[in-house]
Design a protein around this motif. Sequence first.
Motif, PDB file in Angstrom:
ATOM      1  N   ILE A   7      83.709  29.040 -42.907  1.00 50.38           N
ATOM      2  CA  ILE A   7      85.135  28.898 -43.181  1.00 50.38           C
ATOM      3  C   ILE A   7      85.477  29.724 -44.417  1.00 50.38           C
ATOM      4  O   ILE A   7      84.596  30.083 -45.196  1.00 50.38           O
ATOM      5  CB  ILE A   7      85.536  27.418 -43.399  1.00 50.38           C
ATOM      6  CG1 ILE A   7      84.782  26.820 -44.592  1.00 50.38           C
ATOM      7  CG2 ILE A   7      85.300  26.604 -42.140  1.00 50.38           C
ATOM      8  CD1 ILE A   7      85.191  25.398 -44.922  1.00 50.38           C
ATOM      9  N   ASP A   8      86.753  30.011 -44.580  1.00 45.30           N
ATOM     10  CA  ASP A   8      87.188  30.841 -45.697  1.00 45.30           C
ATOM     11  C   ASP A   8      88.500  30.288 -46.241  1.00 45.30           C
ATOM     12  O   ASP A   8      89.300  29.698 -45.511  1.00 45.30           O
ATOM     13  CB  ASP A   8      87.385  32.285 -45.222  1.00 45.30           C
ATOM     14  CG  ASP A   8      87.427  33.269 -46.383  1.00 45.30           C
ATOM     15  OD1 ASP A   8      87.169  32.834 -47.518  1.00 45.30           O
ATOM     16  OD2 ASP A   8      87.721  34.449 -46.142  1.00 45.30           O
ATOM     17  N   GLU A   9      88.714  30.485 -47.523  1.00 43.09           N
ATOM     18  CA  GLU A   9      89.922  30.012 -48.192  1.00 43.09           C
ATOM     19  C   GLU A   9      90.892  31.176 -48.331  1.00 43.09           C
ATOM     20  O   GLU A   9      90.503  32.279 -48.703  1.00 43.09           O
ATOM     21  CB  GLU A   9      89.545  29.459 -49.564  1.00 43.09           C
ATOM     22  CG  GLU A   9      90.506  28.461 -50.143  1.00 43.09           C
ATOM     23  CD  GLU A   9      89.945  27.823 -51.404  1.00 43.09           C
ATOM     24  OE1 GLU A   9      90.440  26.756 -51.783  1.00 43.09           O
ATOM     25  OE2 GLU A   9      89.029  28.387 -52.006  1.00 43.09           O
ATOM     26  N   PHE A  10      92.179  30.950 -48.012  1.00 44.61           N
ATOM     27  CA  PHE A  10      93.160  32.026 -48.134  1.00 44.61           C
ATOM     28  C   PHE A  10      94.423  31.496 -48.816  1.00 44.61           C
ATOM     29  O   PHE A  10      94.758  30.312 -48.700  1.00 44.61           O
ATOM     30  CB  PHE A  10      93.496  32.612 -46.761  1.00 44.61           C
ATOM     31  CG  PHE A  10      94.248  31.674 -45.849  1.00 44.61           C
ATOM     32  CD1 PHE A  10      95.630  31.751 -45.738  1.00 44.61           C
ATOM     33  CD2 PHE A  10      93.573  30.721 -45.096  1.00 44.61           C
ATOM     34  CE1 PHE A  10      96.333  30.900 -44.893  1.00 44.61           C
ATOM     35  CE2 PHE A  10      94.255  29.862 -44.253  1.00 44.61           C
ATOM     36  CZ  PHE A  10      95.642  29.955 -44.146  1.00 44.61           C
ATOM     37  N   PRO A  11      95.128  32.362 -49.555  1.00 52.73           N
ATOM     38  CA  PRO A  11      96.325  31.916 -50.274  1.00 52.73           C
ATOM     39  C   PRO A  11      97.557  31.921 -49.377  1.00 52.73           C
ATOM     40  O   PRO A  11      97.715  32.782 -48.504  1.00 52.73           O
ATOM     41  CB  PRO A  11      96.454  32.959 -51.393  1.00 52.73           C
ATOM     42  CG  PRO A  11      95.870  34.201 -50.796  1.00 52.73           C
ATOM     43  CD  PRO A  11      94.757  33.750 -49.890  1.00 52.73           C
ATOM     44  N   VAL A  12      98.419  30.966 -49.588  1.00 54.21           N
ATOM     45  CA  VAL A  12      99.736  30.926 -48.925  1.00 54.21           C
ATOM     46  C   VAL A  12     100.770  31.293 -49.989  1.00 54.21           C
ATOM     47  O   VAL A  12     100.927  30.577 -50.977  1.00 54.21           O
ATOM     48  CB  VAL A  12     100.030  29.537 -48.345  1.00 54.21           C
ATOM     49  CG1 VAL A  12     101.419  29.507 -47.723  1.00 54.21           C
ATOM     50  CG2 VAL A  12      98.967  29.148 -47.317  1.00 54.21           C
ATOM     51  N   GLU A  53     107.906  41.011 -57.292  1.00 56.87           N
ATOM     52  CA  GLU A  53     107.377  40.478 -58.547  1.00 56.87           C
ATOM     53  C   GLU A  53     107.534  38.968 -58.649  1.00 56.87           C
ATOM     54  O   GLU A  53     106.894  38.325 -59.469  1.00 56.87           O
ATOM     55  CB  GLU A  53     108.087  41.149 -59.731  1.00 56.87           C
ATOM     56  CG  GLU A  53     107.809  42.648 -59.846  1.00 56.87           C
ATOM     57  CD  GLU A  53     108.496  43.251 -61.047  1.00 56.87           C
ATOM     58  OE1 GLU A  53     109.251  42.512 -61.727  1.00 56.87           O
ATOM     59  OE2 GLU A  53     108.281  44.455 -61.319  1.00 56.87           O
ATOM     60  N   GLU A  54     108.414  38.398 -57.812  1.00 55.68           N
ATOM     61  CA  GLU A  54     108.639  36.956 -57.865  1.00 55.68           C
ATOM     62  C   GLU A  54     107.692  36.185 -56.940  1.00 55.68           C
ATOM     63  O   GLU A  54     107.745  34.961 -56.863  1.00 55.68           O
ATOM     64  CB  GLU A  54     110.082  36.640 -57.491  1.00 55.68           C
ATOM     65  CG  GLU A  54     111.095  37.234 -58.462  1.00 55.68           C
ATOM     66  CD  GLU A  54     112.520  36.875 -58.076  1.00 55.68           C
ATOM     67  OE1 GLU A  54     112.695  36.212 -57.029  1.00 55.68           O
ATOM     68  OE2 GLU A  54     113.446  37.227 -58.841  1.00 55.68           O
ATOM     69  N   ALA A  55     106.843  36.898 -56.224  1.00 53.80           N
ATOM     70  CA  ALA A  55     105.912  36.239 -55.315  1.00 53.80           C
ATOM     71  C   ALA A  55     104.876  35.429 -56.104  1.00 53.80           C
ATOM     72  O   ALA A  55     104.452  35.830 -57.184  1.00 53.80           O
ATOM     73  CB  ALA A  55     105.216  37.276 -54.442  1.00 53.80           C
ATOM     74  N   PHE A  56     104.487  34.282 -55.545  1.00 54.78           N
ATOM     75  CA  PHE A  56     103.471  33.454 -56.175  1.00 54.78           C
ATOM     76  C   PHE A  56     102.703  32.707 -55.089  1.00 54.78           C
ATOM     77  O   PHE A  56     103.148  32.590 -53.951  1.00 54.78           O
ATOM     78  CB  PHE A  56     104.107  32.441 -57.148  1.00 54.78           C
ATOM     79  CG  PHE A  56     104.985  31.419 -56.472  1.00 54.78           C
ATOM     80  CD1 PHE A  56     104.490  30.169 -56.128  1.00 54.78           C
ATOM     81  CD2 PHE A  56     106.317  31.728 -56.163  1.00 54.78           C
ATOM     82  CE1 PHE A  56     105.300  29.230 -55.505  1.00 54.78           C
ATOM     83  CE2 PHE A  56     107.131  30.787 -55.539  1.00 54.78           C
ATOM     84  CZ  PHE A  56     106.621  29.538 -55.210  1.00 54.78           C
ATOM     85  N   VAL A  57     101.512  32.253 -55.477  1.00 56.80           N
ATOM     86  CA  VAL A  57     100.668  31.510 -54.538  1.00 56.80           C
ATOM     87  C   VAL A  57     101.075  30.039 -54.579  1.00 56.80           C
ATOM     88  O   VAL A  57     100.974  29.383 -55.620  1.00 56.80           O
ATOM     89  CB  VAL A  57      99.177  31.665 -54.889  1.00 56.80           C
ATOM     90  CG1 VAL A  57      98.333  30.791 -53.966  1.00 56.80           C
ATOM     91  CG2 VAL A  57      98.744  33.118 -54.791  1.00 56.80           C
ATOM     92  N   ARG A  58     101.562  29.563 -53.445  1.00 55.60           N
ATOM     93  CA  ARG A  58     102.008  28.167 -53.369  1.00 55.60           C
ATOM     94  C   ARG A  58     100.829  27.208 -53.193  1.00 55.60           C
ATOM     95  O   ARG A  58     100.791  26.129 -53.788  1.00 55.60           O
ATOM     96  CB  ARG A  58     102.993  28.010 -52.206  1.00 55.60           C
ATOM     97  CG  ARG A  58     103.455  26.568 -51.975  1.00 55.60           C
ATOM     98  CD  ARG A  58     104.648  26.516 -51.030  1.00 55.60           C
ATOM     99  NE  ARG A  58     104.364  27.187 -49.777  1.00 55.60           N
ATOM    100  CZ  ARG A  58     103.755  26.615 -48.734  1.00 55.60           C
ATOM    101  NH1 ARG A  58     103.343  25.363 -48.827  1.00 55.60           N
ATOM    102  NH2 ARG A  58     103.556  27.280 -47.619  1.00 55.60           N
ATOM    103  N   GLU A  59      99.865  27.606 -52.378  1.00 57.62           N
ATOM    104  CA  GLU A  59      98.705  26.749 -52.145  1.00 57.62           C
ATOM    105  C   GLU A  59      97.593  27.576 -51.494  1.00 57.62           C
ATOM    106  O   GLU A  59      97.815  28.711 -51.074  1.00 57.62           O
ATOM    107  CB  GLU A  59      99.050  25.574 -51.228  1.00 57.62           C
ATOM    108  CG  GLU A  59      99.477  25.989 -49.835  1.00 57.62           C
ATOM    109  CD  GLU A  59      99.670  24.802 -48.902  1.00 57.62           C
ATOM    110  OE1 GLU A  59      98.954  23.798 -49.052  1.00 57.62           O
ATOM    111  OE2 GLU A  59     100.552  24.890 -48.021  1.00 57.62           O
ATOM    112  N   TYR A  60      96.407  26.977 -51.415  1.00 52.12           N
ATOM    113  CA  TYR A  60      95.284  27.585 -50.706  1.00 52.12           C
ATOM    114  C   TYR A  60      94.942  26.720 -49.496  1.00 52.12           C
ATOM    115  O   TYR A  60      95.048  25.494 -49.546  1.00 52.12           O
ATOM    116  CB  TYR A  60      94.061  27.708 -51.613  1.00 52.12           C
ATOM    117  CG  TYR A  60      94.178  28.814 -52.631  1.00 52.12           C
ATOM    118  CD1 TYR A  60      93.743  30.100 -52.340  1.00 52.12           C
ATOM    119  CD2 TYR A  60      94.752  28.569 -53.882  1.00 52.12           C
ATOM    120  CE1 TYR A  60      93.851  31.118 -53.270  1.00 52.12           C
ATOM    121  CE2 TYR A  60      94.867  29.587 -54.821  1.00 52.12           C
ATOM    122  CZ  TYR A  60      94.416  30.855 -54.501  1.00 52.12           C
ATOM    123  OH  TYR A  60      94.534  31.866 -55.429  1.00 52.12           O
TER     124      TYR A  60
END
Length: 416
Positions: free
Chosen positions: A366-371, A377-384
């Motif tokens: 399995i692998d972890e990926f960012p959502v 520039e306003e993009a951010f990682v909400r969760e993994y």
Amino acid sequence: MPHPVWKIDATKLTKMRKERGLSPEDVAVRMGASGRLIHYYEAGVHSPSVSRLGDLALALECSPEDLTRGPHGEASLVDLRYAAGLTAASVAARLQEGPAGHGHFIDYRKIRDLEEGRKVAGKMLRDPEVSGLLASALARMYGVPPRVLLDAWMRSRPDDVPPKLPSRGRKHSSARAEEIWEGLNERQRIYLTACYQEDQEVERQVTAARVAGSGKRIPAAEWRKIPFTIKADPEFTGYTALQDRLRVLGEHDAGAGQTLKALATRGLVLVSEDQVEVFPLGFVPRIRVELTRLGRACARAGLGEALPPRRPADLLSEWLWSSLMKVASAEPDGLAEDDMWGKSKFYLGTGYRPHGPRGGRSRGLIDEFPVREGEGEEAFVREYRWRLTDVGRQHIAQHRDTYQGMYPNVPVVELA
């Protein structure tokens, strides 16, 4: 085929050198090389050859794997060999000396062909049992669990018929167990059987809780110690489950201690004492009984039960299989990071490594990926979130039916 690592981690190299109080020149002297070469390694300009890697690890008093880089769970065959500090020629030479290489005329060319996904001359890979012997031998040589070697094999050679790892022999003393059972009197047999039945019931409960992902994971060394009696008035403590079994059979009386002592003398049980808090008495002594392997074998012999089958080395435990199915059931959106049970990610997840002295490598199923949210520039990682890797999908497809037979209580997910 995955791109091989074939690199050392320059940061690790520098850190290890400084921790040992060595200068680049000191390391070079130990290696029989120039100081400039060590500076090149630490700057990332060059990476050592396999033979140089072994010399470098020896100079720093560490293992070659401690210096290599690359996410755990993504290693190919060449990565494992490089991390072990072995050349293709040295691997071939070792194989020629053992049963895995007998009659196959293995040389460094065949090892490189094997690693790079090319056709390997001869009959070595035509029979899964023969290639299984080769895979098992490579695992021992590289110092990794057989299942890790098998996963690396399938990353390097995805079109191969998977090697069939040789089954691990189980050491048991069935003849001795039957002989000891015959030597027990009727009361001792009843006590041993009751201990065994309670041991198996607790094991079923622990396994069910683990599959459900509920509660703290308790090591077997603890839960196999079954409470036998609490040294206090039963009006306050009640009876233990083991005492209730004996009460039903009319065998719970003051002579229990002597019977347990007789079983312990024969090496069938271990008796220990701790303390447990009982209201309103405070802490009072408690006697616990743990079956030894011989004790379980003896009870099985008396009950006529067959030895339980051993899980193949390349397959997952019920706990890890249920975790993998949980990720599979969340496809294609992925499983929220917080929903991954316990420490299963350390054994299944790419980039993780199990803890402990025999931790080995994660299997990379399995692998972890960012959502991400937002744009620019306003993009951010909400969760993994967790999802299956290609190797994970391949593992499920290959072993689905076997797992269904082994763990019927774990629902099998059909992949799209």
